[in-house]
Design an enzyme around this catalytic site. Structure first.
Site, mmCIF file in Angstrom:
data_model
loop_
_atom_site.group_PDB
_atom_site.id
_atom_site.type_symbol
_atom_site.label_atom_id
_atom_site.label_comp_id
_atom_site.label_asym_id
_atom_site.label_seq_id
_atom_site.Cartn_x
_atom_site.Cartn_y
_atom_site.Cartn_z
ATOM 1 N N ARG A 1 -0.650 -9.193 13.311
ATOM 2 C CA ARG A 1 -1.215 -8.242 12.342
ATOM 3 C C ARG A 1 -1.943 -8.988 11.229
ATOM 4 O O ARG A 1 -3.010 -8.556 10.794
ATOM 5 C CB ARG A 1 -0.100 -7.361 11.763
ATOM 6 C CG ARG A 1 0.414 -6.325 12.767
ATOM 7 C CD ARG A 1 1.772 -5.792 12.393
ATOM 8 N NE ARG A 1 1.772 -5.060 11.143
ATOM 9 C CZ ARG A 1 2.871 -4.849 10.407
ATOM 10 N NH1 ARG A 1 4.037 -5.312 10.807
ATOM 11 N NH2 ARG A 1 2.779 -4.166 9.298
ATOM 12 N N ARG B 1 11.638 -5.594 5.591
ATOM 13 C CA ARG B 1 11.398 -4.183 5.259
ATOM 14 C C ARG B 1 12.257 -3.239 6.110
ATOM 15 O O ARG B 1 12.435 -3.436 7.305
ATOM 16 C CB ARG B 1 9.920 -3.828 5.486
ATOM 17 C CG ARG B 1 9.690 -2.312 5.326
ATOM 18 C CD ARG B 1 8.258 -1.946 5.260
ATOM 19 N NE ARG B 1 7.521 -2.366 6.454
ATOM 20 C CZ ARG B 1 6.211 -2.241 6.570
ATOM 21 N NH1 ARG B 1 5.502 -1.741 5.587
ATOM 22 N NH2 ARG B 1 5.611 -2.647 7.675
ATOM 23 N N ARG C 1 10.754 -0.958 11.412
ATOM 24 C CA ARG C 1 9.578 -0.628 12.223
ATOM 25 C C ARG C 1 9.458 -1.583 13.408
ATOM 26 O O ARG C 1 9.705 -2.775 13.276
ATOM 27 C CB ARG C 1 8.312 -0.738 11.347
ATOM 28 C CG ARG C 1 7.780 0.608 10.917
ATOM 29 C CD ARG C 1 6.727 0.507 9.844
ATOM 30 N NE ARG C 1 5.530 -0.246 10.234
ATOM 31 C CZ ARG C 1 4.420 -0.306 9.485
ATOM 32 N NH1 ARG C 1 4.365 0.342 8.333
ATOM 33 N NH2 ARG C 1 3.385 -1.011 9.880
ATOM 34 N N LYS D 1 0.846 -1.208 0.000
ATOM 35 C CA LYS D 1 0.000 0.000 0.000
ATOM 36 C C LYS D 1 0.879 1.255 0.000
ATOM 37 O O LYS D 1 0.697 2.148 -0.829
ATOM 38 C CB LYS D 1 -0.940 -0.005 1.226
ATOM 39 C CG LYS D 1 -1.842 -1.243 1.299
ATOM 40 C CD LYS D 1 -2.806 -1.206 2.472
ATOM 41 C CE LYS D 1 -2.179 -1.257 3.852
ATOM 42 N NZ LYS D 1 -1.489 -2.540 4.175
ATOM 43 N N ARG E 1 -10.460 -0.090 8.297
ATOM 44 C CA ARG E 1 -9.940 -1.419 8.621
ATOM 45 C C ARG E 1 -10.974 -2.290 9.330
ATOM 46 O O ARG E 1 -10.679 -3.441 9.663
ATOM 47 C CB ARG E 1 -8.751 -1.249 9.571
ATOM 48 C CG ARG E 1 -7.404 -1.380 8.917
ATOM 49 C CD ARG E 1 -6.388 -1.088 10.005
ATOM 50 N NE ARG E 1 -5.180 -1.800 9.809
ATOM 51 C CZ ARG E 1 -4.092 -1.258 9.229
ATOM 52 N NH1 ARG E 1 -4.121 -0.057 8.750
ATOM 53 N NH2 ARG E 1 -3.006 -1.962 9.134
HETATM 54 P P1 AP5 Z 1 4.769 -1.615 1.976
HETATM 55 O O1 AP5 Z 1 4.446 -0.851 0.759
HETATM 56 O O2 AP5 Z 1 5.453 -0.949 3.091
HETATM 57 O O3 AP5 Z 1 3.441 -2.378 2.482
HETATM 58 P P2 AP5 Z 1 2.142 -1.829 3.220
HETATM 59 O O4 AP5 Z 1 0.967 -2.478 2.583
HETATM 60 O O5 AP5 Z 1 2.159 -0.349 3.300
HETATM 61 O O6 AP5 Z 1 2.369 -2.504 4.642
HETATM 62 P P3 AP5 Z 1 2.190 -1.908 6.110
HETATM 63 O O7 AP5 Z 1 2.987 -2.800 7.016
HETATM 64 O O8 AP5 Z 1 2.470 -0.451 6.152
HETATM 65 O O9 AP5 Z 1 0.687 -2.161 6.351
HETATM 66 P P4 AP5 Z 1 -0.071 -2.174 7.684
HETATM 67 O O10 AP5 Z 1 -1.442 -2.100 7.178
HETATM 68 O O11 AP5 Z 1 0.229 -3.308 8.565
HETATM 69 O O12 AP5 Z 1 0.546 -0.925 8.488
HETATM 70 P P5 AP5 Z 1 -0.036 0.492 8.859
HETATM 71 O O13 AP5 Z 1 1.100 1.418 8.942
HETATM 72 O O14 AP5 Z 1 -1.186 0.835 8.007
HETATM 73 O O15 AP5 Z 1 5.646 -2.890 1.507
HETATM 74 C C1 AP5 Z 1 6.132 -3.856 2.447
HETATM 75 C C2 AP5 Z 1 7.489 -4.429 1.990
HETATM 76 O O16 AP5 Z 1 7.319 -5.129 0.764
HETATM 77 C C3 AP5 Z 1 8.564 -3.346 1.687
HETATM 78 O O17 AP5 Z 1 9.823 -3.857 2.079
HETATM 79 C C4 AP5 Z 1 8.501 -3.172 0.178
HETATM 80 O O18 AP5 Z 1 9.742 -2.769 -0.350
HETATM 81 C C5 AP5 Z 1 8.116 -4.574 -0.294
HETATM 82 N N1 AP5 Z 1 7.279 -4.556 -1.497
HETATM 83 C C6 AP5 Z 1 6.271 -3.682 -1.809
HETATM 84 N N2 AP5 Z 1 5.698 -3.995 -2.988
HETATM 85 C C7 AP5 Z 1 6.337 -5.117 -3.430
HETATM 86 C C8 AP5 Z 1 6.176 -5.937 -4.599
HETATM 87 N N3 AP5 Z 1 5.266 -5.664 -5.539
HETATM 88 N N4 AP5 Z 1 6.990 -7.010 -4.724
HETATM 89 C C9 AP5 Z 1 7.926 -7.298 -3.774
HETATM 90 N N5 AP5 Z 1 8.132 -6.561 -2.652
HETATM 91 C C10 AP5 Z 1 7.339 -5.483 -2.481
HETATM 92 O O19 AP5 Z 1 -0.605 0.235 10.325
HETATM 93 C C11 AP5 Z 1 0.242 -0.032 11.412
HETATM 94 C C12 AP5 Z 1 -0.569 -0.183 12.678
HETATM 95 O O20 AP5 Z 1 -1.245 1.043 12.959
HETATM 96 C C13 AP5 Z 1 -1.676 -1.240 12.663
HETATM 97 O O21 AP5 Z 1 -1.189 -2.522 12.957
HETATM 98 C C14 AP5 Z 1 -2.630 -0.683 13.727
HETATM 99 O O22 AP5 Z 1 -2.149 -0.984 15.006
HETATM 100 C C15 AP5 Z 1 -2.545 0.813 13.510
HETATM 101 N N6 AP5 Z 1 -3.560 1.292 12.558
HETATM 102 C C16 AP5 Z 1 -3.322 1.896 11.362
HETATM 103 N N7 AP5 Z 1 -4.472 2.190 10.736
HETATM 104 C C17 AP5 Z 1 -5.474 1.764 11.553
HETATM 105 C C18 AP5 Z 1 -6.884 1.764 11.451
HETATM 106 N N8 AP5 Z 1 -7.510 2.263 10.365
HETATM 107 N N9 AP5 Z 1 -7.588 1.242 12.476
HETATM 108 C C19 AP5 Z 1 -6.976 0.750 13.575
HETATM 109 N N10 AP5 Z 1 -5.651 0.701 13.722
HETATM 110 C C20 AP5 Z 1 -4.890 1.207 12.721
HETATM 111 MG MG MG Z 2 2.167 1.080 4.879
#
Ligand code: AP5
Ligand code: MG
Ligand code: ZN
Length: 214
Positions: A171, A127, A160, A13, A88
């Site tokens: 997660r 990552r 992270r 994402k 979410r």
């Molecule tokens: P990356 O692009 O970083 O993936 P991402 O989908 O952004 O993953 P996140 O870990 O950020 O998602 P998340 O939903 O768990 O975290 P968030 O910050 O939203 O890519 C990942 C890796 O893969 C990288 O190394 C990249 O280089 C590689 N990659 C990317 N594309 C690729 C491809 N095509 N091929 C190969 N490799 C690739 O949330 C964190 C925390 O915040 C949650 O756990 C929760 O506690 C809280 N939170 C956030 N939003 C909410 C909400 N709405 N409600 C409640 N709690 C929330």
């Molecule tokens: Mg992200």
């Protein structure tokens, strides 16, 4: 235009968001990034969110919804927003549609990035991110040229806190239980477009551009 990027942790994402917001000229609203920025400055919101994030659990709906409502009321979101990591839960999806309806807006598209769990674990555990500019890296597939130093800005590259094996497991479980029901929610409203997130980032980007008619 209001676009949702839906998908499990590590689906890509954040990686894809940059190109989308550049083309659509809308702000990137990542609830995870907002929590992490707050944590960096040790705000009350950041410290509260950390309790849940460190466990791989979701931050309570009311807190997240208030945060997003506030963010969407900023002038730069007048033209829309790319929502990454929100909604979410079904409660958040309903709240979002209420917030938008009050502004005479609605969700235009929900893009689901599909990637199997085993790939997600490999992606997340490798990552790394730049602390200054946010550029993402992967220790195997796309490492920075100099260890722990960002190619783009020279900033510090870090891991992270929630990218530890046990937290990744929680997660993913939380995603399947609480967030996956949104796939049906947006599909039944004719808004869902499934994108194969297993392809290389460039191919995923092209598929997204096509889905958005860019
Ligand atoms: P990356 O692009 O970083 O993936 P991402 O989908 O952004 O993953 P996140 O870990 O950020 O998602 P998340 O939903 O768990 O975290 P968030 O910050 O939203 O890519 C990942 C890796 O893969 C990288 O190394 C990249 O280089 C590689 N990659 C990317 N594309 C690729 C491809 N095509 N091929 C190969 N490799 C690739 O949330 C964190 C925390 O915040 C949650 O756990 C929760 O506690 C809280 N939170 C956030 N939003 C909410 C909400 N709405 N409600 C409640 N709690 C929330
Ligand atoms: Mg992200
Ligand atoms: Zn950087």
């Amino acid at each position: 235009m209001i676009v949702i990027l839906l998908g499990p942790p590590g689906a890509g994402k954040g990686t894809q968001a940059a190109a989308i917001v550049k083309s659509l000229k809308i702000p990137h609203v990542s609830t995870g990034d907002i929590f992490r920025a707050n944590l960096e400055y040790e705000t009350a919101l950041g410290l509260e969110a950390k309790k849940y994030m460190d466990q791989g659990q979701l931050v309570p709906d009311d807190l997240v919804v208030r945060l997003v409502a506030d963010r969407l009321s900023k002038p730069d979101a007048e033209a829309g927003a790319l929502l990454d990591g929100f909604p979410r839960t079904i409660v958040q999806a309903q709240a979002l549609s209420d917030i938008l309806a009050a502004k005479g807006k609605k969700v235009d598209r929900c893009l689901l990035l599909e990637v199997p769990d085993q790939d997600l674990i490999a992606r997340l555990s490798g990552r790394r991110l730049c602390r200054s500019c946010g550029q993402g890296y992967h220790i195997i597939s796309s490492p920075p040229k100099r260890e722990m130093i960002c190619d783009k800005c020279g900033g510090e590259v870090y891991q992270r806190d929630d990218d530890q094996a046990e937290t990744i497991k929680s997660r993913l479980a939380v995603y399947h239980e609480k967030t996956q029901p949104l796939v049906h929610w947006y599909q039944s409203r004719g808004l869902l477009k499934v994108i194969n997130g297993q392809n290389d980032p460039q191919t995923v980007q092209s598929e997204i551009a096509q889905a958005l008619g860019l």
